[in-house]
Each structure stands twice: as structure tokens, then as C-alpha cells.
Design a protein around this motif. Sequence first.
Motif, PDB file in Angstrom:
ATOM      1  N   LEU A 152       0.952  -1.164  -0.002  1.00 52.98           N
ATOM      2  CA  LEU A 152      -0.065   0.096  -0.044  1.00 52.98           C
ATOM      3  C   LEU A 152       0.891   1.173   0.091  1.00 52.98           C
ATOM      4  O   LEU A 152       0.305   2.320   0.102  1.00 52.98           O
ATOM      5  N   GLY A 153       2.302   1.111  -0.133  1.00 50.35           N
ATOM      6  CA  GLY A 153       3.241   2.213  -0.039  1.00 50.35           C
ATOM      7  C   GLY A 153       3.474   2.700   1.426  1.00 50.35           C
ATOM      8  O   GLY A 153       3.898   3.856   1.553  1.00 50.35           O
ATOM      9  N   VAL A 154       2.977   2.006   2.335  1.00 48.87           N
ATOM     10  CA  VAL A 154       3.224   2.435   3.878  1.00 48.87           C
ATOM     11  C   VAL A 154       4.204   1.610   4.441  1.00 48.87           C
ATOM     12  O   VAL A 154       4.310   0.356   4.365  1.00 48.87           O
ATOM     13  N   GLU A 155       5.463   2.188   4.822  1.00 45.45           N
ATOM     14  CA  GLU A 155       6.287   1.621   5.880  1.00 45.45           C
ATOM     15  C   GLU A 155       5.927   1.124   7.031  1.00 45.45           C
ATOM     16  O   GLU A 155       5.578   2.070   8.080  1.00 45.45           O
ATOM     17  N   PRO A 156       5.797  -0.138   7.480  1.00 42.22           N
ATOM     18  CA  PRO A 156       5.036  -0.563   8.716  1.00 42.22           C
ATOM     19  C   PRO A 156       6.168  -0.223   9.906  1.00 42.22           C
ATOM     20  O   PRO A 156       7.370   0.031   9.850  1.00 42.22           O
ATOM     21  N   PRO A 157       5.908   0.261  11.106  1.00 41.10           N
ATOM     22  CA  PRO A 157       6.690   0.332  12.205  1.00 41.10           C
ATOM     23  C   PRO A 157       7.642  -0.791  12.395  1.00 41.10           C
ATOM     24  O   PRO A 157       7.132  -2.053  12.095  1.00 41.10           O
ATOM     25  N   THR A 158       8.653  -0.759  12.854  1.00 42.92           N
ATOM     26  CA  THR A 158       9.656  -1.515  13.318  1.00 42.92           C
ATOM     27  C   THR A 158       9.326  -2.482  14.509  1.00 42.92           C
ATOM     28  O   THR A 158       8.627  -1.792  15.134  1.00 42.92           O
ATOM     29  N   GLY A 159       9.509  -3.498  14.439  1.00 44.98           N
ATOM     30  CA  GLY A 159       9.257  -4.275  15.913  1.00 44.98           C
ATOM     31  C   GLY A 159       7.698  -4.845  16.055  1.00 44.98           C
ATOM     32  O   GLY A 159       7.147  -4.421  17.127  1.00 44.98           O
ATOM     33  N   VAL A 160       6.995  -4.956  15.080  1.00 47.34           N
ATOM     34  CA  VAL A 160       5.498  -5.511  15.092  1.00 47.34           C
ATOM     35  C   VAL A 160       5.530  -7.168  15.500  1.00 47.34           C
ATOM     36  O   VAL A 160       6.054  -7.554  14.464  1.00 47.34           O
ATOM     37  N   TYR A 161       5.110  -7.521  16.459  1.00 43.09           N
ATOM     38  CA  TYR A 161       5.262  -8.973  16.689  1.00 43.09           C
ATOM     39  C   TYR A 161       3.759  -9.622  17.142  1.00 43.09           C
ATOM     40  O   TYR A 161       3.172  -8.891  17.949  1.00 43.09           O
ATOM     41  N   GLU A 162       3.577 -10.761  16.619  1.00 45.39           N
ATOM     42  CA  GLU A 162       2.649 -11.620  17.210  1.00 45.39           C
ATOM     43  C   GLU A 162       2.751 -11.904  18.673  1.00 45.39           C
ATOM     44  O   GLU A 162       4.233 -12.026  18.916  1.00 45.39           O
ATOM     45  N   LEU A 163       1.795 -12.311  19.333  1.00 48.53           N
ATOM     46  CA  LEU A 163       2.267 -12.495  20.732  1.00 48.53           C
ATOM     47  C   LEU A 163       3.383 -13.352  21.190  1.00 48.53           C
ATOM     48  O   LEU A 163       4.253 -13.291  21.958  1.00 48.53           O
ATOM     49  N   SER A 164       3.307 -14.821  20.439  1.00 46.72           N
ATOM     50  CA  SER A 164       4.113 -15.514  20.758  1.00 46.72           C
ATOM     51  C   SER A 164       5.658 -15.443  20.420  1.00 46.72           C
ATOM     52  O   SER A 164       6.579 -15.690  20.812  1.00 46.72           O
ATOM     53  N   GLU A 165       5.640 -14.728  19.195  1.00 48.72           N
ATOM     54  CA  GLU A 165       7.252 -14.280  18.455  1.00 48.72           C
ATOM     55  C   GLU A 165       7.626 -13.434  19.535  1.00 48.72           C
ATOM     56  O   GLU A 165       8.737 -13.596  19.738  1.00 48.72           O
ATOM     57  N   PHE A 166       6.854 -12.451  20.257  1.00 45.72           N
ATOM     58  CA  PHE A 166       7.442 -11.495  21.192  1.00 45.72           C
ATOM     59  C   PHE A 166       8.059 -12.138  22.496  1.00 45.72           C
ATOM     60  O   PHE A 166       8.971 -11.790  22.881  1.00 45.72           O
ATOM     61  N   LEU A 167       7.125 -13.112  22.956  1.00 49.43           N
ATOM     62  CA  LEU A 167       7.510 -13.847  24.205  1.00 49.43           C
ATOM     63  C   LEU A 167       8.838 -14.523  23.785  1.00 49.43           C
ATOM     64  O   LEU A 167      10.006 -14.678  24.564  1.00 49.43           O
ATOM     65  N   VAL A 168       8.917 -15.240  22.853  1.00 50.33           N
ATOM     66  CA  VAL A 168      10.062 -16.455  22.639  1.00 50.33           C
ATOM     67  C   VAL A 168      11.171 -15.759  22.111  1.00 50.33           C
ATOM     68  O   VAL A 168      12.575 -15.987  22.421  1.00 50.33           O
ATOM     69  N   ASP A 169      11.078 -14.971  21.144  1.00 48.94           N
ATOM     70  CA  ASP A 169      12.323 -14.243  20.401  1.00 48.94           C
ATOM     71  C   ASP A 169      12.699 -12.567  20.745  1.00 48.94           C
ATOM     72  O   ASP A 169      14.059 -12.896  20.891  1.00 48.94           O
ATOM     73  N   VAL A 170      11.856 -12.023  21.616  1.00 50.62           N
ATOM     74  CA  VAL A 170      12.324 -10.875  22.254  1.00 50.62           C
ATOM     75  C   VAL A 170      12.479 -11.079  23.622  1.00 50.62           C
ATOM     76  O   VAL A 170      13.641 -10.713  24.026  1.00 50.62           O
ATOM     77  N   LEU A 171      11.586 -11.417  24.477  1.00 49.32           N
ATOM     78  CA  LEU A 171      11.824 -11.719  25.718  1.00 49.32           C
ATOM     79  C   LEU A 171      12.513 -13.057  26.265  1.00 49.32           C
ATOM     80  O   LEU A 171      13.329 -12.974  27.219  1.00 49.32           O
ATOM     81  N   GLU A 172      12.561 -13.578  25.288  1.00 45.05           N
ATOM     82  CA  GLU A 172      13.497 -14.876  25.116  1.00 45.05           C
ATOM     83  C   GLU A 172      12.958 -15.750  26.583  1.00 45.05           C
ATOM     84  O   GLU A 172      13.797 -16.457  27.227  1.00 45.05           O
ATOM     85  N   VAL A 173      11.807 -16.016  26.537  1.00 46.82           N
ATOM     86  CA  VAL A 173      11.061 -16.791  27.587  1.00 46.82           C
ATOM     87  C   VAL A 173      10.026 -17.905  27.006  1.00 46.82           C
ATOM     88  O   VAL A 173       9.552 -17.425  26.037  1.00 46.82           O
ATOM     89  N   VAL A 174      10.114 -18.834  27.701  1.00 49.08           N
ATOM     90  CA  VAL A 174       9.147 -19.954  27.317  1.00 49.08           C
ATOM     91  C   VAL A 174       8.308 -20.259  28.218  1.00 49.08           C
ATOM     92  O   VAL A 174       7.020 -20.361  28.171  1.00 49.08           O
ATOM     93  N   ASP A 175       8.711 -20.285  29.451  1.00 46.87           N
ATOM     94  CA  ASP A 175       8.147 -20.776  30.775  1.00 46.87           C
ATOM     95  C   ASP A 175       7.492 -19.311  31.420  1.00 46.87           C
ATOM     96  O   ASP A 175       8.429 -18.473  32.001  1.00 46.87           O
ATOM     97  N   VAL A 176       6.329 -18.917  31.245  1.00 53.37           N
ATOM     98  CA  VAL A 176       5.743 -17.647  31.438  1.00 53.37           C
ATOM     99  C   VAL A 176       5.544 -17.477  32.977  1.00 53.37           C
ATOM    100  O   VAL A 176       4.752 -16.451  33.295  1.00 53.37           O
ATOM    101  N   GLY A 177       5.417 -18.568  33.636  1.00 49.83           N
ATOM    102  CA  GLY A 177       4.968 -18.746  34.920  1.00 49.83           C
ATOM    103  C   GLY A 177       3.401 -19.039  35.131  1.00 49.83           C
ATOM    104  O   GLY A 177       2.648 -18.861  36.135  1.00 49.83           O
ATOM    105  N   ALA A 178       2.884 -19.741  34.005  1.00 47.34           N
ATOM    106  CA  ALA A 178       1.421 -19.888  33.978  1.00 47.34           C
ATOM    107  C   ALA A 178       1.106 -21.125  34.568  1.00 47.34           C
ATOM    108  O   ALA A 178       1.873 -22.163  34.652  1.00 47.34           O
TER     109      ALA A 178
END
Length: 230
Positions: free
Chosen positions: A90-116
Amino acid sequence: MRVALFVTCVNDTLFPGTGRATARLLERLGCAVEFPPAQTCCGQMHFNTGYRDGAEPLARRFAEVFGGYDAVVVPSGSCAAMVREWYPTLGVEPPTGVYELSEFLVDVLEVVDVGAYFPHTVTYHPTCHSLRSLRVGSRPERLLSAVRGLELRPLGEAEECCGFGGTFSVKNPAVSAAMCADKVGHVLATGAEVLCAADNSCLMHIGGTMRRQRAGVRVLHLAQILEATG
């Protein structure tokens, strides 16, 4: 880390508990979560239905509202895929760092066990956008497998579409219903108490069919299970 929550239209309108669960989960993991009040629709519905002229201003608004954050977390694979994959068309540059929830938890926070803690049998449906566009792979299952008390049961033909597809289910109701019936059959075959997914639109579709059948299976977004502590 400055984290913005994009709650999405479907969640805001029909499943507000998912947004609250996502915020509580991220805060428990040490994130400072902000909810930009100027957020609106990402434009996916317009874009998928062929109304690119309607989608473009919404995409530009999203880019403006969510620019400047360290990360934007989206509890929806389809909306995250819209921003990352289709905004450039669409000619729109998306913001950097847009993550689906599981991506953010595993790849960015580097956590798998979230204490649930969630003492139930669960099966997981990988939604089409998360599976094929974002390629989140096994991240959601890894997160679920680390939840104390949870028994994760494999779903047969898991990669098959549930038949929702946004306006596809409206324009092709017979085909959509047949696809959903197949999905429900596989869900019931697991004997699980709960069906989990990362997109409430798919859970709405599958869950509606199961309720009409009085199947007795609950549907819960991934965030709601990961946020549970007992």
C-alpha cells in the motif's frame, strides 16, 4: 522496553478479555505496556475485501500511532501479518518491531515458561496467517507445553484452515461451514477440554460450531492461558 499493545478490532469489540490478559501477561514479565488510545483498525478487512483505498489511510494511521515504540505486540496473527506483509504493497512503511504475541515472548523476551498454571487438557489450532505468513512455527506449542498442569494434545490435520477467512465465511458460507465441520471433528477427537489459538476470529468460528453442537469444549486465546496462574 516501551511496548505498545495493538488490541485489534475483533478483540476490542468481542473479546476484550484477550487484550486485558495480554497486558497483564506482559506486565508480569517486566514490560511497561502502553495502549495508544488513537489506535483504530489495521485495515485488514478492507484490504482482504478489495478496498485498497479504504485500507491505505488506516495503514498510515497505524504507522503514525505506533511509530517510536520499541515493540508493538499484537494478539492476532492475521493483523500482525497485515501490517508486516501487506502494508508495503500500500506504499506504507510499517513500524519496526511489530510482533505476534508468541513471537514477542519467545524471540524478544526469550522466555518460554511464563509462570502460568492451567490444569486442563488443551489442543492448539495454528491459524493460517500465523502459520503461513508469520511462520511462527512451534512457538505457541512450546509456550503451552511449559504451562504447569497443562496437558497439550496434538490436533489432527492441524494445518488445515478452519474455513473462517474473514469475509470468505460470509461470501462462501457452505464451503466455510464444511471446512469448520472437519476442523471440529478433529478437535473433538482429541478429547481436550479447551481449544486454543492465537486468533479470536478463528476461535469465534470454530467455537460457534461447537456450541451449536453442544460439544462442551471451551475456546481460549493463547494469551488467556499464558496469563492464568491458578
